[in-house]
Design a protein around this motif. Structure first.
Motif, short mmCIF file in Angstrom:
data_model
loop_
_atom_site.label_atom_id
_atom_site.label_comp_id
_atom_site.label_asym_id
_atom_site.label_seq_id
_atom_site.Cartn_x
_atom_site.Cartn_y
_atom_site.Cartn_z
N ILE A 134 39.63 38.14 48.44
CA ILE A 134 40.04 38.87 47.31
C ILE A 134 38.73 38.95 46.29
CG2 ILE A 134 42.27 39.17 47.57
CD1 ILE A 134 42.88 36.98 45.69
N SER A 135 37.82 38.23 46.62
CA SER A 135 36.59 38.23 45.58
C SER A 135 36.24 39.43 44.88
CB SER A 135 35.30 37.68 46.32
OG SER A 135 35.00 38.56 47.32
N ALA A 136 35.96 39.23 43.54
CA ALA A 136 35.64 40.36 42.85
C ALA A 136 36.90 41.31 42.50
CB ALA A 136 34.47 41.16 43.54
N SER A 137 37.48 41.95 43.50
CA SER A 137 38.75 42.88 43.33
C SER A 137 39.82 42.04 42.63
CB SER A 137 39.09 43.21 44.51
OG SER A 137 39.50 42.10 45.37
N VAL A 138 39.97 40.67 42.64
CA VAL A 138 41.06 40.12 41.69
C VAL A 138 40.65 40.02 40.27
CG1 VAL A 138 40.15 37.70 42.04
CG2 VAL A 138 42.65 38.38 41.56
N VAL A 139 39.47 40.05 39.90
CA VAL A 139 38.77 40.18 38.66
C VAL A 139 39.19 41.40 37.94
CG1 VAL A 139 36.89 39.69 37.00
CG2 VAL A 139 37.09 38.22 39.19
N ILE A 140 38.91 42.43 38.67
CA ILE A 140 39.13 43.83 38.26
C ILE A 140 40.64 44.16 37.92
CG2 ILE A 140 38.98 46.20 38.84
CD1 ILE A 140 36.36 45.53 40.35
N ALA A 141 41.32 43.68 39.05
CA ALA A 141 42.83 43.95 39.17
C ALA A 141 43.62 43.03 37.81
CB ALA A 141 43.49 43.78 40.48
N ALA A 142 43.38 41.89 37.86
CA ALA A 142 44.25 41.04 37.11
C ALA A 142 44.23 41.53 35.64
CB ALA A 142 43.67 39.65 36.94
N ASP A 143 45.44 41.69 35.14
CA ASP A 143 45.53 41.97 33.56
C ASP A 143 45.06 43.25 33.38
OD1 ASP A 143 46.50 41.48 31.05
OD2 ASP A 143 44.63 40.58 30.21
N SER A 144 45.37 44.11 34.25
CA SER A 144 44.94 45.47 34.36
C SER A 144 46.16 46.65 34.62
CB SER A 144 43.78 45.89 35.20
OG SER A 144 44.37 46.06 36.52
N PRO A 145 45.81 47.97 34.34
CA PRO A 145 46.99 48.95 34.70
C PRO A 145 47.47 48.86 36.36
CG PRO A 145 45.64 49.77 33.37
CD PRO A 145 44.87 48.64 33.63
#
Length: 285
Positions: free
Chosen positions: A214-225
């Motif tokens: 889940i590298s990179a994708s977790v940074v985008i998804a966390a605390d997001s819509p």
């Protein structure tokens, strides 16, 4: 006491957590680019230590970014693989990740066999940076041979090439005896992978041979819509099939773990993703 027990356990396995900090459970970071070898490794360790992060295993690759493993240069690829194998020989927490180019045909297959014989467990290939089509028959031949010699194939899955998810899904179907790790879990196209919940219900279709980092994708998804849907996808994929990765140096391990901590997961799910699944998959226990 619990932290001391963890330290003793990892020391016995030869995986001393250089950046250990009380209360911080060690992680296996399965996706780390060490473009400059020892220099990059030193910078990674210093960054993790400064952030108080404990690392028990580092999935390290030599290529990516400025170091591409292009077709037609198998000697350079072989030398790069030897470099990461040598680094792992002197740093017991390094999990070496080799590469080949599928379009190098017999030379690529020979290199797959050679690195497997030298103890490598992971092979990374990247359709975008290496400029190959994941649907090409040469890719299928390569990943099948990799599976036969015990290699796990790590492939980029950031949805930055056309039909990325679909091609990788069909590749996994066509090579059921090969275990895959698809990096980034589709990135912003992660919704596709809810297909796996359906694929598992079809008799004799899916070999259940796909893992994701889940590298990179977790940074985008966390605390997001999209966070709740991202977690929903993680559970449909199966939290026992997910691995933690930073994609260093593009993202730091600290930033990745900060994002991971924001996800509404259970403690058991966190433990699986943080290091349990990687240790089981790679036989580190």
């Amino acid at each position: 006491m619990r932290f001391l027990s963890l330290v003793l356990a990892y020391s016995a396995l030869g995986l001393a957590p250089d950046a250990a900090a009380p209360g911080e459970a060690p992680v296996v970071d399965i996706h780390v680019h060490l473009w400059k070898g020892e220099e990059s490794l030193r910078a990674y360790r210093e960054q993790a230590k400064a952030a108080g992060r404990a690392v028990s295993g580092i999935g390290a690759m030599w290529f990516g970014g400025p170091n591409q493993a292009r077709a037609g240069d198998p000697d350079r690829i072989r030398a790069g693989n030897d470099g990461i194998i040598a680094l792992a020989a002197t740093h017991k927490d390094i999990i070496p990740i080799a590469t080949v180019h599928p379009y190098d045909d017999a030379a690529a297959l020979a290199e797959v066999e050679r690195v497997a014989a030298r103890g490598v467990q992971l092979l990374k290939i990247h359709p975008h940076t290496q400029q190959f089509d994941a649907a090409d028959p040469r890719v299928l031949a390569l990943v099948r041979r990799a599976g036969e010699v015990g290699l796990i194939v790590l492939m980029d899955n950031a949805s930055i090439v056309p039909a990325d998810n679909e091609k990788l899904f069909n590749l996994a179907l066509a090579a059921p005896r090969t275990r895959f790790i698809f990096a980034h879990m589709g990135a912003l196209q992660f919704r596709f992978w809810n297909m796996l919940a359906l694929a598992r219900t079809a008799e004799n279709l899916f070999g259940d041979n796909v893992y994701f980092d889940i590298s990179a994708s977790v940074v985008i998804a966390a605390d997001s819509p999209i966070e709740e849907e991202f977690i929903w996808t993680m559970r449909n994929v199966g939290t026992d099939k997910l691995l933690l990765g930073s994609d260093y140096p593009q993202f730091s391990l600290a930033k990745t773990l900060d994002a991971f901590a924001k996800l509404d997961l259970t403690d058991a799910e966190r433990a699986q993703i943080r290091d349990g699944n990687a240790r089981r998959l790679l036989g580190l226990d």
